[in-house]
Write an enzyme that holds these catalytic residues in place. Sequence first.
Site, PDB file in Angstrom:
ATOM      1  N   GLU A 425       8.139  -4.488   7.507  1.00 46.98           N
ATOM      2  CA  GLU A 425       7.721  -4.549   6.106  1.00 46.98           C
ATOM      3  C   GLU A 425       8.870  -4.116   5.206  1.00 46.98           C
ATOM      4  O   GLU A 425       9.627  -3.222   5.550  1.00 46.98           O
ATOM      5  CB  GLU A 425       6.520  -3.629   5.868  1.00 46.98           C
ATOM      6  CG  GLU A 425       5.268  -4.069   6.592  1.00 46.98           C
ATOM      7  CD  GLU A 425       4.095  -3.147   6.364  1.00 46.98           C
ATOM      8  OE1 GLU A 425       2.989  -3.516   6.755  1.00 46.98           O
ATOM      9  OE2 GLU A 425       4.287  -2.050   5.805  1.00 46.98           O
ATOM     10  N   SER A 451       4.715  -4.690   2.877  1.00 43.09           N
ATOM     11  CA  SER A 451       3.623  -3.737   2.848  1.00 43.09           C
ATOM     12  C   SER A 451       2.596  -4.187   1.815  1.00 43.09           C
ATOM     13  O   SER A 451       2.931  -4.890   0.855  1.00 43.09           O
ATOM     14  CB  SER A 451       4.168  -2.363   2.456  1.00 43.09           C
ATOM     15  OG  SER A 451       3.133  -1.519   2.018  1.00 43.09           O
TER      16      SER A 451
END
Length: 549
Positions: A425, A451
């Site tokens: 992420e 994320s």
Amino acid sequence: MLRAVGFRSSDFRKPQIGIASTWSQVTPCNMHIDRLARRAAAGANAAGGKSLIFNTITVSDGISMGTEGMKYSLVSREIIADSIEAVVACEGFDGLVAIGGCDKNMPGCLIAMARLNRPAVFVYGGTILPGRVGGKHVDIVSVFEAVGARVKGGISKKEFDEIEAHAIPGAGSCGGMYTANTMASAIEALGMSLPNSSAQPAVSAAKERDSRNAGVAVVSLIHRGIRPSDILTREAFENAITMVMALGGSTNAVLHLLAIADAAGVELSLDDFARIGKRTPVLADLKPSGRFVMADLSRIGGVMPLIKILIGEGLMRGDCLTVTGRTLGENVKDAKPYPARQRIIRPLSDPIRPEGHIVILRGNLAPEGAVAKISGQEGEHFAGRARVFESEETALKAILAGEIGAGHVIVIRYEGPRGGPGMREMLAPTSAVMGRGLGKSVALITDGRFSGGSHGFVVGHISPEAQVGGPIALVKNGDLITIDISAREIRLEISEEEWKKRRSEWKAPPPRYVRGVLGKYAREVGSASQGAVTDRPPIAGTPPATASH
């Protein structure tokens, strides 16, 4: 052996219920789940079953973010699914309650349920309560964005330390509409958790009741012969996608819903997200792009009134079966409407965005697809010059050093499922961009992922990825890249001759890992456009293996 762990003679005539606990001290998301597991076990026992608690792993995305350790995050989804499948199938459990509280253990639990196809109920560990600094809510993303603001000189060290010290006040998953709360809401809409399971704070009597009721419910499912395959239909997945869009949820939901559907043998593709996104407005004013957190939504009724609204407007199917044994529509029939003056869920007549915020892009840079997260604040079009980085770390260093300016398109590659490996992420780079005040003037594209806390003009999951020779591997510094949200297109503006020249010169870099779990994952994992799964059948059209009897 079972007598030794507490069975009495009468217990051998009862259905055995496995309680899969993701309890761990490595993350606040899961630090309380042992208590919830015991509640689920008590519920199963009270309903006439015999429970056995077992554990699987979890990792912390927030702690590993921006480090080499983050490469294990998506990998852990597969480990969790494999381990739950192994225990339940090996021990011959009749039913399963799985309790997850963080980004990867939640879809890991659902993948296992789909593979096993035995009566099962998912319990969400619950959302964290927000921290407070200076009268304002703060959370984990506040800390990452504070890093960029601190480097820029926008806040003092004392202010930064205050945010860092108070962002995580206790147990529960990250408080905004990040991946955990997104997946919890999607799983409730999918029908695999009890009504309102997604909107209860981690530390609450409601969450403990939810856990106990899940134990009761799984015994009922066994007696009624209801399995995940009865619930995980294509229509149920469409309901889950609709919920993600309406809530402004995480792009990780695309990966995870594709993977769960694959395990269930349900056809689902990026085109389904594109189609449903065009008809579904964003209604929730929730972080990271909005103002409120999941605990606020919990206080006004959770997602049940929203499901009722969406069913009433024909945007969700109310006739899908759920783990209650009733349909989704029956589950929310008596849900009270949201309070008249609340500002968290907007009316359909006044949405935050008239179409879904998760947009599927294609074009010469992403022929298999890419996933953009557009809140509406960034605009619909971006054109800029590429700044190319071969890893997340080098990109973050350049951002914090002030080397990125307005009009740049940050390209982070070799971070895909195979190239990373593990598809990290990009919360640290996107937060640094926002913290430096560049959220509207800089774009970031990657074959990695984001994320749920990422926002700004960001495009991830670019497929094919760089490691397998995808077009993103051919981008050079200074190239013009255009991102057109309305046209659903992402393009590299070079001539056909230049494309051919670069293609002929490209050579695949050696894999970063060849042994251990990352090496194994890199060899087995498929494209992000298909959910980045590791157990796809070798022949197209072959149904997934199942451990059911």
